[in-house]
Design a protein around this motif. Structure first.
Motif, PDB file in Angstrom:
ATOM      1  N   ASP A  64       0.813  -1.217   0.000  1.00 13.49           N
ATOM      2  CA  ASP A  64       0.000   0.000   0.000  1.00 13.49           C
ATOM      3  C   ASP A  64       0.844   1.264   0.000  1.00 13.49           C
ATOM      4  N   ASP A  65       1.900   1.273   0.804  1.00 15.16           N
ATOM      5  CA  ASP A  65       2.731   2.468   0.957  1.00 15.16           C
ATOM      6  C   ASP A  65       4.052   2.357   0.209  1.00 15.16           C
ATOM      7  N   GLN A  66       4.146   1.439  -0.731  1.00 14.92           N
ATOM      8  CA  GLN A  66       5.399   1.216  -1.449  1.00 14.92           C
ATOM      9  C   GLN A  66       5.228   1.511  -2.932  1.00 14.92           C
ATOM     10  N   ASP A  67       6.354   1.766  -3.577  1.00 12.19           N
ATOM     11  CA  ASP A  67       6.392   1.928  -5.035  1.00 12.19           C
ATOM     12  C   ASP A  67       7.702   1.363  -5.545  1.00 12.19           C
ATOM     13  N   ASN A  68       7.757   1.081  -6.843  1.00 11.79           N
ATOM     14  CA  ASN A  68       8.990   0.615  -7.475  1.00 11.79           C
ATOM     15  C   ASN A  68       9.534  -0.625  -6.769  1.00 11.79           C
ATOM     16  N   VAL A  69       8.657  -1.582  -6.522  1.00  7.95           N
ATOM     17  CA  VAL A  69       8.998  -2.757  -5.729  1.00  7.95           C
ATOM     18  C   VAL A  69       9.554  -3.869  -6.603  1.00  7.95           C
ATOM     19  N   VAL A  70      10.654  -4.464  -6.151  1.00  5.35           N
ATOM     20  CA  VAL A  70      11.119  -5.740  -6.678  1.00  5.35           C
ATOM     21  C   VAL A  70      10.508  -6.806  -5.777  1.00  5.35           C
ATOM     22  N   LEU A  71       9.519  -7.517  -6.288  1.00  2.00           N
ATOM     23  CA  LEU A  71       8.761  -8.465  -5.481  1.00  2.00           C
ATOM     24  C   LEU A  71       9.287  -9.871  -5.744  1.00  2.00           C
ATOM     25  N   VAL A  72       9.878 -10.454  -4.707  1.00  2.00           N
ATOM     26  CA  VAL A  72      10.548 -11.755  -4.810  1.00  2.00           C
ATOM     27  C   VAL A  72       9.706 -12.799  -4.095  1.00  2.00           C
ATOM     28  N   GLY A  73       9.394 -13.881  -4.786  1.00  4.36           N
ATOM     29  CA  GLY A  73       8.638 -14.968  -4.189  1.00  4.36           C
ATOM     30  C   GLY A  73       9.389 -16.275  -4.283  1.00  4.36           C
ATOM     31  N   HIS A  74       9.597 -16.918  -3.140  1.00  4.06           N
ATOM     32  CA  HIS A  74      10.303 -18.201  -3.102  1.00  4.06           C
ATOM     33  C   HIS A  74       9.303 -19.352  -3.050  1.00  4.06           C
ATOM     34  N   SER A  75       9.479 -20.322  -3.925  1.00  2.00           N
ATOM     35  CA  SER A  75       8.725 -21.570  -3.868  1.00  2.00           C
ATOM     36  C   SER A  75       7.218 -21.314  -3.989  1.00  2.00           C
ATOM     37  N   TYR A  76       6.428 -21.734  -2.987  1.00  2.00           N
ATOM     38  CA  TYR A  76       4.979 -21.476  -2.994  1.00  2.00           C
ATOM     39  C   TYR A  76       4.654 -20.007  -3.210  1.00  2.00           C
ATOM     40  N   ALA A  77       5.531 -19.107  -2.754  1.00  2.69           N
ATOM     41  CA  ALA A  77       5.254 -17.670  -2.872  1.00  2.69           C
ATOM     42  C   ALA A  77       5.232 -17.186  -4.310  1.00  2.69           C
ATOM     43  N   GLY A  78       5.635 -18.025  -5.262  1.00  2.00           N
ATOM     44  CA  GLY A  78       5.392 -17.680  -6.653  1.00  2.00           C
ATOM     45  C   GLY A  78       3.904 -17.504  -6.920  1.00  2.00           C
TER      46      GLY A  78
END
Length: 224
Positions: A64-78
């Protein structure tokens, strides 16, 4: 400066990233590594109702309060980062699938990795059919000290997380650049990666944030 948001996989907690967070921070970036509902210090929230949508909600609120995010998901978090991208594509500069499930629209984790169904079937024969106990020896961690640390952060996985389908029907989500980091030791078969996506490899087991944190950080720093 980028904001890295690191999302842990099934059974784990945000503590899984403890060796990576200071390295990214030292490089001048903002780093968030939340623990999803029902794990780690949020285990008191574990219930049969916790599912994929719960975890997507967790991350959407965090962004909500972020921008320009590199969103990393490991395993199930994909699964989690895919659903998050579908809902808040404007917040995300890049998706990083770290040895992760990469679903299509309408797929569940069981669809992406059918082998997980046997875990669900086995749980169905117990008094708690909605939860799956952790398998600490299945994450590619071999050093005794690392295994002992890993055991401190593992907790049960809600079955609903693996059964709920993810939505990926927002055209803006498909436009977000993607990077895939594959761990090559004892790797299962993978789906083909679209030619426009970046693909890198790490010669280690599944929990590379524990076994190769420096090498993983070097790759993550290339994508900001």
């Amino acid at each position: 400066m980028s904001t890295y948001v690191l999302i842990h996989g099934a059974w784990h907690s945000g503590a899984a990233w403890d060796r990576v967070v200071p390295l990214l921070s030292a490089a001048g970036h903002r780093v968030l590594a939340p623990t999803l509902t029902g794990y780690g210090d949020r285990i008191h929230l574990l219930s049969p109702e916790v599912g994929l949508d719960t975890h997507i909600d967790d991350v959407v609120r965090l962004l909500d309060d972020q921008d320009n995010v590199v969103l990393v998901g490991h395993s199930y978090a994909g699964m989690v980062i895919t659903g998050t991208a579908n809902r808040t594509p404007d917040k995300i500069a890049r998706l990083v699938f770290l040895d992760a499930m990469v679903p299509h629209n309408g797929e569940s984790a069981v669809d992406v990795m059918p082998a997980t169904q046997h875990l669900i079937d086995r749980a169905a024969q117990t008094d708690t059919p909605w939860r799956l106990p952790p398998m600490s020896r299945s994450f590619g961690v071999t050093e005794p000290a690392d295994l002992a640390w890993l055991d401190t952060m593992l907790s049960d996985q809600p079955v609903r997380c693996l059964q709920q389908p993810v939505a990926l029907d927002n055209p803006a989500a498909h436009a977000i650049p993607r990077t895939h980091i594959h761990c090559t030791t004892d790797a299962p078969p993978r789906r083909p990666v679209p030619p426009q996506d970046e693909v890198w490899e790490l010669p280690t087991g599944h929990d590379c944030m524990i076994t190769m944190p420096f090498e993983l950080t070097e790759l993550l720093l290339k994508v900001h």
